[in-house]
Write an enzyme that holds these catalytic residues in place. Structure first.
Site, PDB file in Angstrom:
ATOM      1  CB  SER A   1     -10.799   1.450  57.873  1.00 34.59           C
ATOM      2  OG  SER A   1     -10.733   1.864  59.219  1.00 34.59           O
TER       3      SER A   1
ATOM      4  CG  ASP B   1      -6.446  -3.389  68.583  1.00 34.20           C
ATOM      5  OD1 ASP B   1      -7.026  -4.475  68.407  1.00 34.20           O
ATOM      6  OD2 ASP B   1      -6.151  -2.608  67.647  1.00 34.20           O
ATOM      7  CG  HIS B   2      -3.552  -6.416  67.171  1.00 32.33           C
ATOM      8  ND1 HIS B   2      -3.506  -7.601  66.476  1.00 32.33           N
ATOM      9  CD2 HIS B   2      -4.530  -5.686  66.604  1.00 32.33           C
ATOM     10  CE1 HIS B   2      -4.423  -7.582  65.520  1.00 32.33           C
ATOM     11  NE2 HIS B   2      -5.064  -6.434  65.579  1.00 32.33           N
TER      12      HIS B   2
ATOM     13  CG  HIS C   1      -8.889  -7.307  64.152  1.00 34.23           C
ATOM     14  ND1 HIS C   1      -7.945  -6.670  64.915  1.00 34.23           N
ATOM     15  CD2 HIS C   1      -9.579  -8.099  65.018  1.00 34.23           C
ATOM     16  CE1 HIS C   1      -8.042  -7.067  66.169  1.00 34.23           C
ATOM     17  NE2 HIS C   1      -9.034  -7.936  66.268  1.00 34.23           N
ATOM     18  N   GLY C   2      -9.576  -4.811  60.793  1.00 33.23           N
ATOM     19  CA  GLY C   2      -9.261  -4.266  59.463  1.00 33.23           C
ATOM     20  C   GLY C   2     -10.487  -3.848  58.678  1.00 33.23           C
TER      21      GLY C   2
ATOM     22  CB  ILE D   1     -13.238   1.262  62.678  1.00 27.28           C
ATOM     23  CG1 ILE D   1     -14.123   0.294  61.864  1.00 27.28           C
ATOM     24  CG2 ILE D   1     -12.986   2.550  61.888  1.00 27.28           C
ATOM     25  CD1 ILE D   1     -15.531   0.721  61.695  1.00 27.28           C
TER      26      ILE D   1
ATOM     27  CG  HIS E   1      -4.660  -4.791  60.719  1.00 28.50           C
ATOM     28  ND1 HIS E   1      -4.157  -6.041  60.934  1.00 28.50           N
ATOM     29  CD2 HIS E   1      -5.665  -4.637  61.624  1.00 28.50           C
ATOM     30  CE1 HIS E   1      -4.815  -6.622  61.932  1.00 28.50           C
ATOM     31  NE2 HIS E   1      -5.732  -5.791  62.370  1.00 28.50           N
ATOM     32  N   GLY E   2      -4.791  -1.284  58.093  1.00 22.09           N
ATOM     33  CA  GLY E   2      -4.119  -0.120  57.508  1.00 22.09           C
ATOM     34  C   GLY E   2      -4.497   0.121  56.054  1.00 22.09           C
TER      35      GLY E   2
HETATM   36  P1  13P Z   1      -8.324  -0.649  60.060  1.00 21.77           P
HETATM   37  O1  13P Z   1      -6.880  -0.361  59.750  1.00 21.77           O
HETATM   38  O2  13P Z   1      -9.042  -1.199  58.863  1.00 21.77           O
HETATM   39  O3  13P Z   1      -9.022   0.524  60.614  1.00 21.77           O
HETATM   40  O4  13P Z   1      -8.366  -1.805  61.148  1.00 21.77           O
HETATM   41  C1  13P Z   1      -7.991  -1.530  62.467  1.00 21.77           C
HETATM   42  C2  13P Z   1      -7.921  -2.729  63.336  1.00 21.77           C
HETATM   43  O5  13P Z   1      -8.352  -3.805  62.996  1.00 21.77           O
HETATM   44  C3  13P Z   1      -7.300  -2.558  64.651  1.00 21.77           C
HETATM   45  O6  13P Z   1      -7.179  -3.740  65.354  1.00 21.77           O
END
Ligand code: 13P
Length: 325
Positions: free
Chosen positions: A230, A93-94, A227-228, A271, A191-192
């Site tokens: 959650s 990831d990334h 992404h992001g 997630i 994110h986060g």
């Molecule tokens: P969240 O922080 O919304 O869980 O996203 C995680 C993410 O995109 C990891 O690459």
């Protein structure tokens, strides 16, 4: 040097193509602890779902690729013992540098992300293409990123404080010139804990579905990654602060919005934070309630089933239940 095939891991191309055809998304869960990992395997075994296990370059360095590869292989073996036909991919990831991706591939990852989103369009293409050339010669798939998400991937990492939506007009050229296998885009997630902001009437914004639709038109049948995603589960966010934490009262991405794009061109949904806040909230609570305990199983045994429940809900939300061959 390891090959993902020897670890029993699955290439994502077919997984993604099936998800696109049938209108669901592959759950892509980050893990940083054995409870999260076990919770993921418990959930996908019960619901017969494919999964992508997301590992950051930080975790790759902390645990080492050999351990991460063997941990991932153990999930494959366990599901086979249960008579299932697992589809588990191990995904970087990334990855921020070419070297991150090479390292992951050499440890048996079946796909990697190269995140050149902070670079200029041309530099992003050049870096992504370089990774694709290395990865494809080894049968490994690559995710690129176009557009910028705000927020930080992991605590302590450099945070982007502004987002930039993906320009749909650039997607076709990016995909053609890099030959990536899937693409992360920016349509309003982040994110986060830096996520959605309600307006003064308390309404949350909607994701930019029109950008996604235009991308879908420009690159038909091409898998898109969100992404992001959650929801920042309120119960566990509150639990963290109730038991000594100090996190902002952030609002996550509404689940119905994520479910909606999972039926569109989005074939992979990342997630991480929902796993983090669940584990941390419960750990804080249980430790506070058991001040005399010196055995960490006092919380780990309770965290695993709670995580399983969280991942089960995500799988249902994304529609990947019963999608194993
Ligand atoms: P969240 O922080 O919304 O869980 O996203 C995680 C993410 O995109 C990891 O690459």
């Amino acid at each position: 040097m390891y090959k993902y095939q020897d670890l029993g891991l699955t290439n994502i191309d077919e997984m993604m193509a099936k998800a696109y055809r049938e209108g669901y998304a592959i759950p892509a869960f980050n893990f940083i602890s054995i409870e999260q990992y076990s919770g993921i395997i418990d959930a996908i075994s019960e619901l017969k779902s494919p999964v992508m296990l997301l590992v950051s370059p930080n975790l790759l360095r902390q645990l080492g690729g050999t351990i991460i590869g063997r941990i991932s292989q153990s999930g494959v073996d366990r599901m086979k013992e249960m008579g299932l036909n697992p589809e588990i991919s191990l995904h970087l990831d990334h990855g921020m540098k070419y070297e991150d991706c090479v390292e992951a591939i050499n440890y048996g990852f079946s796909s990697v992300m190269i995140d050149g989103s902070a670079l200029s369009f041309e530099d992003n293409i050049a870096l992504t293409k370089k990774v694709v050339d290395y990865a494809h010669s080894r049968g490994v798939s690559v995710e690129g990123e176009l557009g910028v998400l705000s927020g930080a991937e992991e605590e302590g990492e450099h945070a982007n404080d502004s987002s930039k939506y993906t320009d749909p007009k650039k997607v076709e050229e990016f995909v053609r010139r890099t030959d990536v296998d899937c693409l992360a885009i920016s349509i309003g997630t982040s994110h986060g804990l830096v996520k959605m902001k309600a307006d003064k009437n308390g309404n949350l914004p909607e994701l930019k579905y029109e950008i996604l639709k235009e991308i879908e038109k420009n690159v038909p049948n091409f898998p898109i990654v969100l992404h992001g995603s959650s929801a920042l589960i309120p119960k566990y966010m509150k639990m963290i602060n109730d038991y000594g934490g100090n996190i902002p009262n952030s609002v996550g991405i509404p689940e119905e919005q994520v479910a909606k794009v999972a039926k569109m061109a989005v074939c992979k949904v990342n997630i991480a934070s929902d796993g983090w806040v669940t584990a941390l909230g419960l750990t804080r609570k249980i430790l506070a309630e058991n001040p005399a305990s010196i055995d960490s199983r006092v919380f780990t045994l309770k965290v695993r089933p709670a995580l399983k429940e969280v991942y089960i809900n995500k799988i249902k939300l994304l529609g990947s239940e019963n999608k194993l061959k």
